[in-house]
Write a protein that holds these residues in place. Sequence first.
Motif, short mmCIF file in Angstrom:
data_model
loop_
_atom_site.label_atom_id
_atom_site.label_comp_id
_atom_site.label_asym_id
_atom_site.label_seq_id
_atom_site.Cartn_x
_atom_site.Cartn_y
_atom_site.Cartn_z
N GLN A 7 0.91 -1.45 0.29
CA GLN A 7 -0.17 -0.46 0.19
C GLN A 7 0.99 1.63 -0.37
N GLN A 10 1.91 1.74 -3.26
CA GLN A 10 1.03 2.36 -4.10
C GLN A 10 0.71 3.66 -4.09
N GLU A 11 1.23 4.00 -2.47
CA GLU A 11 0.96 5.98 -3.14
C GLU A 11 1.80 6.63 -2.66
N LYS A 13 3.84 5.73 -5.81
CA LYS A 13 4.07 5.67 -6.96
C LYS A 13 2.48 6.92 -7.32
N GLN A 14 1.62 7.03 -6.66
CA GLN A 14 0.54 8.07 -7.52
C GLN A 14 1.10 9.67 -6.82
N GLU A 15 1.91 9.63 -5.88
CA GLU A 15 2.49 10.66 -5.70
C GLU A 15 3.41 11.24 -6.72
N GLN A 17 3.69 10.39 -10.00
CA GLN A 17 3.24 10.52 -10.66
C GLN A 17 1.77 11.65 -10.67
N LYS A 18 1.39 12.77 -9.29
CA LYS A 18 0.53 13.43 -9.65
C LYS A 18 1.96 14.87 -9.52
N ASP A 48 -6.11 16.92 -8.18
CA ASP A 48 -6.49 16.10 -8.14
C ASP A 48 -5.95 15.83 -9.87
N PRO A 49 -5.30 14.74 -9.74
CA PRO A 49 -4.35 14.22 -11.00
C PRO A 49 -5.62 14.17 -12.14
N ASP A 50 -6.69 13.98 -11.88
CA ASP A 50 -7.66 14.64 -12.71
C ASP A 50 -8.11 15.54 -13.57
#
Length: 70
Positions: A7, A10-11, A13-15, A17-18, A48-50
């Motif tokens: 976890q 994953q967090e 990785k997301q940070e 990417q953002k 947010d990323p979107d």
Amino acid sequence: KEEGLQQGRQEGKQEGQKFALEKILIAQLEKKFRVLSDADRQRITSADPDTLLRWGERLIIAGSLKEVFD
């Protein structure tokens, strides 16, 4: 324990990417419109990323920062 590590990865990785999306968008906006205000930078880093992706798409045809963010 392994689940927690997964976890965390994953967090992270997301940070990452953002962060990359933010830097790319800022660089592109500065290239096209020259100067970004501190408020514009804050708006980008708070999004947010979107939303970052949507702004990146709008940037292609936008004639102003207002058109990107609205």
